[in-house]
Enzyme design. Structure first.
Site, PDB file in Angstrom:
ATOM      1  N   ASP A 194      45.192  -7.835 -30.486  1.00 36.24           N
ATOM      2  CA  ASP A 194      45.804  -8.989 -31.736  1.00 36.24           C
ATOM      3  C   ASP A 194      44.849  -9.653 -31.824  1.00 36.24           C
ATOM      4  OD1 ASP A 194      47.988  -7.654 -32.034  1.00 36.24           O
ATOM      5  OD2 ASP A 194      48.747  -8.510 -29.896  1.00 36.24           O
TER       6      ASP A 194
ATOM      7  N   LYS B 208      41.250  -7.898 -36.091  1.00 37.14           N
ATOM      8  CA  LYS B 208      40.847  -6.265 -36.417  1.00 37.14           C
ATOM      9  C   LYS B 208      40.650  -6.499 -38.300  1.00 37.14           C
ATOM     10  CE  LYS B 208      42.165  -4.567 -32.381  1.00 37.14           C
ATOM     11  NZ  LYS B 208      42.720  -5.527 -32.176  1.00 37.14           N
TER      12      LYS B 208
ATOM     13  N   GLY C  90      49.379  -3.109 -34.462  1.00 38.42           N
ATOM     14  CA  GLY C  90      49.543  -3.593 -35.947  1.00 38.42           C
ATOM     15  C   GLY C  90      48.853  -5.096 -35.704  1.00 38.42           C
ATOM     16  N   HIS C  91      48.367  -4.676 -37.458  1.00 40.46           N
ATOM     17  CA  HIS C  91      47.305  -5.009 -37.869  1.00 40.46           C
ATOM     18  C   HIS C  91      46.816  -5.988 -39.000  1.00 40.46           C
ATOM     19  CE1 HIS C  91      44.105  -2.298 -35.865  1.00 40.46           C
ATOM     20  NE2 HIS C  91      44.642  -2.854 -34.847  1.00 40.46           N
ATOM     21  N   THR C  92      47.189  -7.368 -39.454  1.00 38.89           N
ATOM     22  CA  THR C  92      47.720  -8.325 -40.118  1.00 38.89           C
ATOM     23  C   THR C  92      46.958  -8.202 -41.236  1.00 38.89           C
ATOM     24  OG1 THR C  92      49.012  -9.109 -38.923  1.00 38.89           O
ATOM     25  CG2 THR C  92      48.998  -9.913 -40.827  1.00 38.89           C
TER      26      THR C  92
ATOM     27  N   THR D 138      54.478  -0.757 -26.114  1.00 37.26           N
ATOM     28  CA  THR D 138      55.458  -0.616 -27.361  1.00 37.26           C
ATOM     29  C   THR D 138      56.257  -0.350 -27.623  1.00 37.26           C
ATOM     30  OG1 THR D 138      53.224   0.660 -28.289  1.00 37.26           O
ATOM     31  CG2 THR D 138      52.791  -2.179 -28.062  1.00 37.26           C
TER      32      THR D 138
ATOM     33  N   GLN E 145      43.666  -1.719 -30.478  1.00 38.72           N
ATOM     34  CA  GLN E 145      43.599  -2.888 -28.953  1.00 38.72           C
ATOM     35  C   GLN E 145      42.691  -3.537 -28.556  1.00 38.72           C
ATOM     36  OE1 GLN E 145      44.904   1.331 -28.998  1.00 38.72           O
ATOM     37  NE2 GLN E 145      46.663  -0.472 -29.540  1.00 38.72           N
TER      38      GLN E 145
ATOM     39  N   GLY F 164      57.672  -7.717 -32.335  1.00 41.61           N
ATOM     40  CA  GLY F 164      58.020  -9.386 -31.711  1.00 41.61           C
ATOM     41  C   GLY F 164      58.148  -9.539 -30.634  1.00 41.61           C
TER      42      GLY F 164
ATOM     43  N   ARG G 138      53.636 -13.401 -27.830  1.00 41.65           N
ATOM     44  CA  ARG G 138      52.249 -13.359 -26.676  1.00 41.65           C
ATOM     45  C   ARG G 138      52.131 -14.708 -25.306  1.00 41.65           C
ATOM     46  NH1 ARG G 138      49.290 -12.174 -32.238  1.00 41.65           N
ATOM     47  NH2 ARG G 138      50.513 -10.588 -32.816  1.00 41.65           N
TER      48      ARG G 138
ATOM     49  N   VAL H 194      39.348 -19.532 -39.737  1.00 40.62           N
ATOM     50  CA  VAL H 194      39.731 -20.891 -39.446  1.00 40.62           C
ATOM     51  C   VAL H 194      41.210 -20.125 -40.387  1.00 40.62           C
ATOM     52  CG1 VAL H 194      37.895 -22.105 -39.689  1.00 40.62           C
ATOM     53  CG2 VAL H 194      39.050 -21.677 -42.356  1.00 40.62           C
ATOM     54  N   GLY H 195      41.604 -19.079 -40.631  1.00 42.64           N
ATOM     55  CA  GLY H 195      43.243 -19.640 -41.280  1.00 42.64           C
ATOM     56  C   GLY H 195      43.583 -17.421 -41.565  1.00 42.64           C
TER      57      GLY H 195
HETATM   58  P1  GDP Z   1      44.802  -6.788 -34.640  1.00 42.11           P
HETATM   59  O1  GDP Z   1      45.827  -6.556 -33.923  1.00 42.11           O
HETATM   60  O2  GDP Z   1      43.823  -7.526 -34.012  1.00 42.11           O
HETATM   61  O3  GDP Z   1      44.442  -6.930 -36.940  1.00 42.11           O
HETATM   62  O4  GDP Z   1      45.796  -8.889 -34.945  1.00 42.11           O
HETATM   63  P2  GDP Z   1      46.972  -8.873 -35.759  1.00 42.11           P
HETATM   64  O5  GDP Z   1      47.448  -8.846 -36.678  1.00 42.11           O
HETATM   65  O6  GDP Z   1      48.332  -8.162 -33.946  1.00 42.11           O
HETATM   66  O7  GDP Z   1      47.115 -10.463 -35.041  1.00 42.11           O
HETATM   67  C1  GDP Z   1      46.279 -11.542 -35.959  1.00 42.11           C
HETATM   68  C2  GDP Z   1      47.297 -12.868 -36.100  1.00 42.11           C
HETATM   69  O8  GDP Z   1      46.476 -14.096 -36.402  1.00 42.11           O
HETATM   70  C3  GDP Z   1      48.004 -12.536 -37.610  1.00 42.11           C
HETATM   71  O9  GDP Z   1      49.414 -12.888 -37.580  1.00 42.11           O
HETATM   72  C4  GDP Z   1      46.766 -13.080 -38.872  1.00 42.11           C
HETATM   73  O10 GDP Z   1      47.579 -12.945 -40.007  1.00 42.11           O
HETATM   74  C5  GDP Z   1      46.384 -14.057 -37.823  1.00 42.11           C
HETATM   75  N1  GDP Z   1      45.105 -14.211 -37.926  1.00 42.11           N
HETATM   76  C6  GDP Z   1      44.076 -13.993 -38.093  1.00 42.11           C
HETATM   77  N2  GDP Z   1      43.545 -14.675 -38.412  1.00 42.11           N
HETATM   78  C7  GDP Z   1      43.644 -15.888 -37.936  1.00 42.11           C
HETATM   79  C8  GDP Z   1      43.300 -17.228 -38.465  1.00 42.11           C
HETATM   80  O11 GDP Z   1      41.854 -17.549 -38.066  1.00 42.11           O
HETATM   81  N3  GDP Z   1      43.440 -18.451 -38.048  1.00 42.11           N
HETATM   82  C9  GDP Z   1      44.807 -18.242 -38.097  1.00 42.11           C
HETATM   83  N4  GDP Z   1      45.850 -18.922 -37.846  1.00 42.11           N
HETATM   84  N5  GDP Z   1      45.738 -17.120 -38.357  1.00 42.11           N
HETATM   85  C10 GDP Z   1      44.928 -15.624 -38.074  1.00 42.11           C
HETATM   86  P1  IMO Z   2      45.928  -4.486 -31.861  1.00 41.16           P
HETATM   87  O1  IMO Z   2      45.616  -2.981 -32.687  1.00 41.16           O
HETATM   88  C1  IMO Z   2      48.441  -5.846 -28.160  1.00 41.16           C
HETATM   89  C2  IMO Z   2      49.706  -3.145 -25.146  1.00 41.16           C
HETATM   90  C3  IMO Z   2      51.279  -3.242 -25.514  1.00 41.16           C
HETATM   91  C4  IMO Z   2      51.948  -2.909 -23.458  1.00 41.16           C
HETATM   92  C5  IMO Z   2      49.299  -1.520 -23.267  1.00 41.16           C
HETATM   93  C6  IMO Z   2      50.154  -0.598 -23.189  1.00 41.16           C
HETATM   94  O2  IMO Z   2      47.433  -4.756 -32.649  1.00 41.16           O
HETATM   95  O3  IMO Z   2      45.423  -4.781 -31.317  1.00 41.16           O
HETATM   96  P2  IMO Z   2      51.390   1.123 -24.717  1.00 41.16           P
HETATM   97  O4  IMO Z   2      52.442   0.954 -26.471  1.00 41.16           O
HETATM   98  O5  IMO Z   2      49.376   0.907 -26.231  1.00 41.16           O
HETATM   99  O6  IMO Z   2      51.047   2.334 -24.404  1.00 41.16           O
HETATM  100  O7  IMO Z   2      51.257  -0.039 -24.186  1.00 41.16           O
HETATM  101  O8  IMO Z   2      49.599  -2.538 -24.455  1.00 41.16           O
HETATM  102  N1  IMO Z   2      49.437  -2.671 -26.563  1.00 41.16           N
HETATM  103  C7  IMO Z   2      49.148  -3.863 -27.031  1.00 41.16           C
HETATM  104  N2  IMO Z   2      48.505  -5.122 -27.205  1.00 41.16           N
HETATM  105  N3  IMO Z   2      48.155  -5.443 -29.314  1.00 41.16           N
HETATM  106  C8  IMO Z   2      48.050  -3.867 -29.779  1.00 41.16           C
HETATM  107  O9  IMO Z   2      46.994  -3.335 -30.800  1.00 41.16           O
HETATM  108  C9  IMO Z   2      48.217  -2.937 -28.374  1.00 41.16           C
HETATM  109  N4  IMO Z   2      48.408  -1.739 -28.160  1.00 41.16           N
HETATM  110  C10 IMO Z   2      49.185  -1.303 -27.228  1.00 41.16           C
HETATM  111  O10 IMO Z   2      51.955  -4.558 -25.152  1.00 41.16           O
HETATM  112  O11 IMO Z   2      50.703  -4.114 -22.654  1.00 41.16           O
HETATM  113 MG    MG Z   3      47.463  -6.717 -33.864  1.00 38.03          MG
END
Ligand code: GDP
Ligand code: IMO
Ligand code: MG
Length: 419
Positions: free
Chosen positions: A13, A16, A40-42, A129, A221, A299, A302, A409-410
């Site tokens: 998270d 990426k 979950g890539h946002t 997950t 991950q 949900g 973290r 920065v956002g």
């Molecule tokens: P990923 O799994 O590595 O793609 O990351 P996630 O999407 O799970 O989590 C990153 C969260 O931070 C998402 O809700 C993004 O919209 C948010 N985000 C990404 N970059 C920034 C940033 O620079 N600032 C803030 N405030 N939020 C960010």
């Molecule tokens: P992204 O790509 C954060 C964590 C789970 C758990 C462990 C094992 O969005 O960064 P799994 O379902 O893979 O067997 O769970 O890994 N986990 C993540 N934590 N971001 C993720 O993906 C994750 N994918 C798995 O919370 O601790």
């Molecule tokens: Mg994620």
């Protein structure tokens, strides 16, 4: 051209998805190489927010090919949900999404096995997950798995054989389930997958590189969740590090070009397992509130803590990172001081190396850096950075010995500064 890799340096998270989307115009192919719908890539742009799970984050840029590589595990039911939702918002992917024949299938029974195993572990559960990731990779390694390419030849027969095996294992757990309902959704998903280009992705990618094309490999991950080097057993079931891009796409190590390592300006973790710099105080809650730190897939809130340079030095080493990307800098905007963990004390001995067992009592040693106390969310150029923020960057670069090339920065695509 070489294959550039982008991957998380912490516990996932890191942001990426956002950075893949930003960098995609520089490439012709974006390819996911491991993990599955546990990711979950946002992405946010033009006032819209999308969360991608199995689909690569290059999908929104015109004319880019997106590949789900052989190292990925794919759940047809969740895949269908994801593409249906994107189609509803006008994003038709059939011309730009390719799926490897060798990607392994997550069966409905894999999801049941994941849930059963977690329940049976009670307090010691991994906090997965619940997407069936562990059981699917287990079947891959124990040579019982089914792959996307299998969908086209005698699939029912192969499917039944695997499901019978799973039913026997499930019977050891005292659980109720309605497999028929799950299977209905799953087989509808199978039909959906068949509408896409199912390819020998290793040939496709290598031919593309040989003819001068460019590829961005998107990790899921984070390196601290890597099956070999993460905080085992509280990890995921794939190699999330750079080497995973070679096995997960079928590319040779010498084809790897830039390695972008992404980290948050602080640190988070979701699920169980050790986290040396975790905060349980107001600062932790403030990071969670400011950063909206709730899992994009489940949900779940973290867990939050300060940045950990012991862990970052370790993951930079494992991945050969040559470009750092610092995310969510704005989340620290209102802090008077920011703590940075520079070493650990384990059994009374100070160390800068990431220890074998981080579940032992680790005392993080911090230095404090003055905060910038400035709203950075509207900043679009490096020249506008407050002095204290420049000092924070300079300190991290000196400690980590790798330049920070991108600062975020956002959450929006536009809130990105390339240095
Ligand atoms: P990923 O799994 O590595 O793609 O990351 P996630 O999407 O799970 O989590 C990153 C969260 O931070 C998402 O809700 C993004 O919209 C948010 N985000 C990404 N970059 C920034 C940033 O620079 N600032 C803030 N405030 N939020 C960010
Ligand atoms: P992204 O790509 C954060 C964590 C789970 C758990 C462990 C094992 O969005 O960064 P799994 O379902 O893979 O067997 O769970 O890994 N986990 C993540 N934590 N971001 C993720 O993906 C994750 N994918 C798995 O919370 O601790
Ligand atoms: Mg994620």
């Amino acid at each position: 051209m070489k294959v550039d890799v982008i991957l998380g340096l912490q516990w996932g998270d890191e942001g990426k998805g956002k950075i893949v989307d930003v960098l995609t115009p520089n490439y012709d192919i974006v390819a996911r190489f491991q993990g599955g719908p546990n990711a979950g890539h946002t992405l946010e742009f033009e006032g819209q927010k999308y969360i991608l799970k199995s689909i690569p984050s290059g999908i929104f840029q015109e004319g880019i090919m997106n590949i789900i590589g052989n190292g990925v595990v794919i759940d047809p039911a969740l895949f269908k949900q994801e593409v249906d939702k994107l189609e509803e918002t006008g994003h038709i992917l059939t011309d730009r999404l390719y799926i490897s024949k060798k990607a392994h299938l997550i069966l409905p029974t894999h999801r049941l096995l994941d849930a059963a195993s977690e329940t049976a572990m009670g307090e010691e559960k991994i906090g997965t997950t619940g997407r069936g990731i562990g059981p699917t990779y287990t079947d891959k390694i124990s040579r019982h798995g089914l792959r996307v390419g299998d969908l086209f030849h005698n699939f029912q027969e192969k499917y039944q054989k695997v499901v019978e095996r799973h039913k026997k294992i499930l019977s050891r757990y005292n659980i109720q389930y309605d497999l028929e309902a799950l299977e209905k959704e799953w087989f509808e998903g199978v039909e959906k997958i068949k509408q896409y280009k199912v390819i020998d992705s290793e040939f496709f990618i290598n031919k593309h590189i040989s003819s001068g094309g460019s590829v961005l490999a998107e990790g899921a991950q984070g390196s601290l969740l890597d099956i070999d080097f993460g905080s085992y057993p509280f990890v995921t079931s794939s190699n999330t590090i750079c080497a995973g891009a070679c096995t997960g796409l079928g590319i040779a190590p010498q084809q790897i070009g830039d390695v972008f390592g992404i980290f948050k300006a602080y640190c988070t973790r979701v699920g169980s397992g050790p986290f040396p710099t975790e905060l349980f105080d107001n600062d932790g809650q403030k990071l969670r509130d400011n950063g909206n730190e709730y899992g994009s897939v489940t949900g779940r809130p973290r867990r939050c803590g300060w940045i950990d340079l012991v862990a970052l030095r370790y993951t930079i080493m494992l991945n050969g990172v040559n470009k750092l990307v610092m995310m969510k800098s704005d989340v620290l905007d209102s802090f008077d001081t920011i703590k940075v963990c520079v070493s650990y004390t384990v059994d009374g001995v100070e160390t800068e190396d990431f220890p074998f067992d981080i579940s032992e009592t680790i005392i993080p040693n911090y230095i404090e850096i003055p905060g910038w106390k400035t709203d950075m969310t509207a900043i679009r150029s490096e020249n506008e950075f407050p002095e204290e923020f420049n000092n924070y960057i300079a300190f991290l670069e000196e400690e980590l010995e790798v330049p920070i090339s991108i600062v975020s920065v956002g959450p929006d695509r536009a809130q990105t500064i390339i240095r």
